[in-house]
Design a protein around this motif. Structure first.
Motif, PDB file in Angstrom:
ATOM      1  N   SER A  91     125.923  36.183  18.751  1.00 12.68           N
ATOM      2  CA  SER A  91     125.868  36.672  17.364  1.00 12.68           C
ATOM      3  C   SER A  91     124.572  37.424  17.101  1.00 12.68           C
ATOM      4  N   SER A  92     123.568  37.243  17.957  1.00 12.62           N
ATOM      5  CA  SER A  92     122.268  37.904  17.711  1.00 12.62           C
ATOM      6  C   SER A  92     121.462  37.957  19.008  1.00 12.62           C
ATOM      7  N   SER A  96     130.064  32.379  19.236  1.00 14.13           N
ATOM      8  CA  SER A  96     128.931  31.570  18.771  1.00 14.13           C
ATOM      9  C   SER A  96     129.431  30.585  17.733  1.00 14.13           C
ATOM     10  N   THR A 124     128.673  30.092  14.384  1.00 12.54           N
ATOM     11  CA  THR A 124     128.863  30.389  12.959  1.00 12.54           C
ATOM     12  C   THR A 124     129.834  31.562  12.780  1.00 12.54           C
ATOM     13  N   THR A 127     113.315  38.887  18.571  1.00 10.33           N
ATOM     14  CA  THR A 127     114.337  37.846  18.758  1.00 10.33           C
ATOM     15  C   THR A 127     113.907  36.591  18.002  1.00 10.33           C
ATOM     16  N   GLY A 160     114.130  33.598  19.199  1.00 10.80           N
ATOM     17  CA  GLY A 160     113.395  32.726  20.122  1.00 10.80           C
ATOM     18  C   GLY A 160     111.906  33.036  20.128  1.00 10.80           C
TER      19      GLY A 160
HETATM   20  P1  NAP Z   1     119.183  33.741  18.991  1.00 15.46           P
HETATM   21  O1  NAP Z   1     119.212  35.158  18.481  1.00 15.46           O
HETATM   22  O2  NAP Z   1     118.786  32.657  18.049  1.00 15.46           O
HETATM   23  O3  NAP Z   1     120.624  33.427  19.578  1.00 15.46           O
HETATM   24  C1  NAP Z   1     121.062  32.137  19.780  1.00 15.46           C
HETATM   25  C2  NAP Z   1     122.572  32.174  19.837  1.00 15.46           C
HETATM   26  O4  NAP Z   1     123.045  30.878  20.215  1.00 15.46           O
HETATM   27  C3  NAP Z   1     123.225  32.516  18.507  1.00 15.46           C
HETATM   28  O5  NAP Z   1     124.357  33.318  18.772  1.00 15.46           O
HETATM   29  C4  NAP Z   1     123.679  31.170  17.994  1.00 15.46           C
HETATM   30  O6  NAP Z   1     124.852  31.210  17.209  1.00 15.46           O
HETATM   31  C5  NAP Z   1     124.058  30.517  19.303  1.00 15.46           C
HETATM   32  N1  NAP Z   1     124.102  29.063  19.155  1.00 15.46           N
HETATM   33  C6  NAP Z   1     123.091  28.210  18.853  1.00 15.46           C
HETATM   34  N2  NAP Z   1     123.536  26.964  18.843  1.00 15.46           N
HETATM   35  C7  NAP Z   1     124.852  27.029  19.137  1.00 15.46           C
HETATM   36  C8  NAP Z   1     125.862  26.062  19.292  1.00 15.46           C
HETATM   37  N3  NAP Z   1     125.596  24.751  19.145  1.00 15.46           N
HETATM   38  N4  NAP Z   1     127.113  26.471  19.626  1.00 15.46           N
HETATM   39  C9  NAP Z   1     127.399  27.786  19.785  1.00 15.46           C
HETATM   40  N5  NAP Z   1     126.477  28.751  19.652  1.00 15.46           N
HETATM   41  C10 NAP Z   1     125.229  28.371  19.330  1.00 15.46           C
HETATM   42  O7  NAP Z   1     118.266  33.572  20.271  1.00 15.46           O
HETATM   43  P2  NAP Z   1     117.483  34.526  21.310  1.00 15.46           P
HETATM   44  O8  NAP Z   1     116.037  34.386  21.013  1.00 15.46           O
HETATM   45  O9  NAP Z   1     118.087  35.846  21.436  1.00 15.46           O
HETATM   46  O10 NAP Z   1     117.749  33.683  22.659  1.00 15.46           O
HETATM   47  C11 NAP Z   1     118.952  33.840  23.398  1.00 15.46           C
HETATM   48  C12 NAP Z   1     118.853  33.129  24.735  1.00 15.46           C
HETATM   49  O11 NAP Z   1     117.741  33.641  25.479  1.00 15.46           O
HETATM   50  C13 NAP Z   1     118.642  31.628  24.651  1.00 15.46           C
HETATM   51  O12 NAP Z   1     119.324  31.002  25.718  1.00 15.46           O
HETATM   52  C14 NAP Z   1     117.154  31.472  24.839  1.00 15.46           C
HETATM   53  O13 NAP Z   1     116.779  30.204  25.321  1.00 15.46           O
HETATM   54  C15 NAP Z   1     116.887  32.552  25.866  1.00 15.46           C
HETATM   55  N6  NAP Z   1     115.499  33.017  25.898  1.00 15.46           N
HETATM   56  C16 NAP Z   1     114.985  33.701  24.833  1.00 15.46           C
HETATM   57  C17 NAP Z   1     113.694  34.205  24.905  1.00 15.46           C
HETATM   58  C18 NAP Z   1     113.135  35.043  23.791  1.00 15.46           C
HETATM   59  O14 NAP Z   1     112.027  35.603  23.919  1.00 15.46           O
HETATM   60  N7  NAP Z   1     113.827  35.181  22.687  1.00 15.46           N
HETATM   61  C19 NAP Z   1     112.914  33.969  26.049  1.00 15.46           C
HETATM   62  C20 NAP Z   1     113.454  33.224  27.093  1.00 15.46           C
HETATM   63  C21 NAP Z   1     114.758  32.756  27.023  1.00 15.46           C
HETATM   64  P3  NAP Z   1     124.941  31.148  15.588  1.00 15.46           P
HETATM   65  O15 NAP Z   1     123.523  31.126  15.100  1.00 15.46           O
HETATM   66  O16 NAP Z   1     125.721  32.327  15.229  1.00 15.46           O
HETATM   67  O17 NAP Z   1     125.641  29.926  15.254  1.00 15.46           O
END
Ligand code: NAP
Ligand code: COA
Length: 260
Positions: A19-20, A41, A43, A194, A196
Motif C-alpha cells: 500500500s506504500s 496489505s 487496510t 518511507t 520505516g
Molecule cells: P510502509 O510504507 O509502512 O509499508 C508497510 C506495509 O506493510 C504497508 O503496506 C502495510 O499495510 C503493510 N502491513 C503492516 N502490517 C501489516 C499486517 N499485519 N498485515 C498486512 N499488511 C501489513 O514501510 P516501508 O518503510 O516502505 O518498509 C517496507 C519494507 O521494507 C518492510 O519490510 C521494512 O522492514 C523494510 N525495510 C524498510 C527500510 C526503510 O528504510 N524504510 C529499511 C530496511 C528494510 P497497511 O498500512 O496498508 O495496512
C-alpha cells in the motif's frame, strides 16, 4: 537498470505490504516490466488507493486486503489470485511494523507483535502461496533489513524478526529448490521518503548518524530496491537462491568512527 521492458510480460506477481513505500515501489517496477500485479496489505482503503495509483499509470493490478498474521486470510487471497489470474510466478513479501523501544521497556506483546507481523507473517505468505506457484520458475522474495545482521539498539524485536526471515528464506530455498522455486531476500538500507525511515530517523541529527554509518553516503530510493527485486526475478538470477541481496549502501558493514 535496463532490463527488457517486457521481461515479466504476463507473469503473475503478488506484492505483499504494497500500500506504500518500498513494497509499492517494487510493485511499480514489476508492473512496469509487464507483470500482472496483485497487491496485498492490511487496510482496504490504503491498498485500494495504491492499486488505483498503479492502474492510473496503465499497470494491470488488483487489490486484496488481509492481515499477514491471519494465515487463513493469506490462504484465501492466494487461492483467489491463482483462480482469477493463473499460477503465481512471483511473490514479494514485505509487510512489516517497527518502532524504537529499548528491550527493558518493551512489553512482551510489543515484541510478539513485530515477530507476528514480520516473521510469522512472512511464513504465512510463503506457505499460502506455495500450493499455487508456477513450477518450475516461481521466484519468491522476502524483504529483510540490515538489522538482521547488525545488533541495533532499541530494535531487539525487528532484529530478531528479520534475522528469522533470512534463515526462513534459506530453509525454503533448500526445500523448494528441487521443484524449480527460487527463494531469496532483499535487505534495503535506509530508503528516502518511507515510513520505516521516518520511524527510525526521527530528527536531522539521527538521520546524519545513519548516513555516517553507510559506505555510500546517501539514502537509497524505492527504485534501488525495485531494481534489486526485478533482477532476482530475471533470467540473469536463474542460479541464485537462498541468499540475501544487501541493497543497503553498505549499512551492514557497521562503519565505526575513526580519527583522521
Ligand atoms: P510502509 O510504507 O509502512 O509499508 C508497510 C506495509 O506493510 C504497508 O503496506 C502495510 O499495510 C503493510 N502491513 C503492516 N502490517 C501489516 C499486517 N499485519 N498485515 C498486512 N499488511 C501489513 O514501510 P516501508 O518503510 O516502505 O518498509 C517496507 C519494507 O521494507 C518492510 O519490510 C521494512 O522492514 C523494510 N525495510 C524498510 C527500510 C526503510 O528504510 N524504510 C529499511 C530496511 C528494510 P497497511 O498500512 O496498508 O495496512
Ligand atoms: N513503543 C513501544 N511499544 C509500542 C509502540 C511504541 N512506539 N507501538 C506499539 N507498541 C506496543 C503496544 O503498546 C502493544 O503492546 P501492549 O499490548 O503491551 O501495550 C503492542 O506494541 C502492539 O501494539 P498495537 O498498536 O496493538 O499493534 P497493531 O497490531 O495495531 O499495530 C504496529 C502494529 C504497532 C507495528 C503499528 O505501528 C503498525 O501497524 N505499523 C505498520 C507501519 C510500519 O511500522 N511501517 C514501518 C515498516 S518498517
Amino acid at each position: 537498470m535496463s532490463l527488457d521492458p517486457n521481461s515479466l510480460s504476463g507473469r503473475v506477481a503478488v506484492v505483499v505490504g504494497a500500500s506504500s513505500g518500498i513494497n509499492l515501489g517494487i510493485a511499480h517496477k514489476l508492473g512496469s516490466l509487464g507483470a500482472r500485479l496483485a497487491i496485498v496489505s492490511r487496510t482496504p482503503e490504503r491498498i485500494e488507493a495504491a492499486a488505483a495509483g498503479l492502474a492510473a499509470e496503465g499497470l494491470d493490478v488488483t487489490a486484496h486486503s488481509g492481515d499477514v498474521r491471519d494465515a487463513a486470510a493469506m490462504q484465501a487471497i492466494m487461492a483467489e489470485i491463482a483462480a482469477t489470474k493463473g499460477p503465481i510466478d512471483i511473490v514479494s513479501s514485505g509487510a512489516a511494523g517497527n518502532f524504537f523501544v529499548s528491550a527493558a521497556k518493551m512489553s512482551p506483546n510489543a515484541f510478539k507483535t513485530i515477530i507476528d507481523i514480520d516473521l510469522i507473517g512472512t511464513f504465512n505468505v510463503m506457505s499460502a502461496a506455495y500450493p499455487h506457484l508456477r513450477r518450475p520458475g516461481a521466484v519468491l522474495i522476502n524483504i529483510t533489513a540490515p538489522q538482521a545482521q547488525r545488533a541495533t539498539p532499541k530494535q531487539a524485536h525487528a532484529c530478531a524478526a528479520k534475522a528469522g526471515i533470512e534463515m526462513l528464506t534459506r530453509c525454503l530455498a533448500l526445500e523448494w529448490g528441487p521443484e524449480g522455486i527460487r527463494v531469496n531476500a532483499v535487505s534495503p538500507g535506509p530508503i528516502a521518503d518511507t515510513e520505516g525511515l521516518a520511524r527510525l530517523a526521527t530528527d536531522e541529527a539521527l538521520a546524519g548518524k545513519i548516513l555516517d554509518a553507510l559506505a555510500l553516503p546517501r539514502f537509497g530510493t524505492r527504485a534501488d530496491i525495485g531494481n534489486a527485486v526485478a533482477w532476482l526475478c530475471s533470467e540473469g538470477a536463474s542460479f541464485v537462491t537462498g541468499t540475501t541481496i544487501d541493497c543497503d549502501g553498505g549499512m551492514r558493514l557497521g562503519n565505526l568512527y575513526a580519527p583522521d
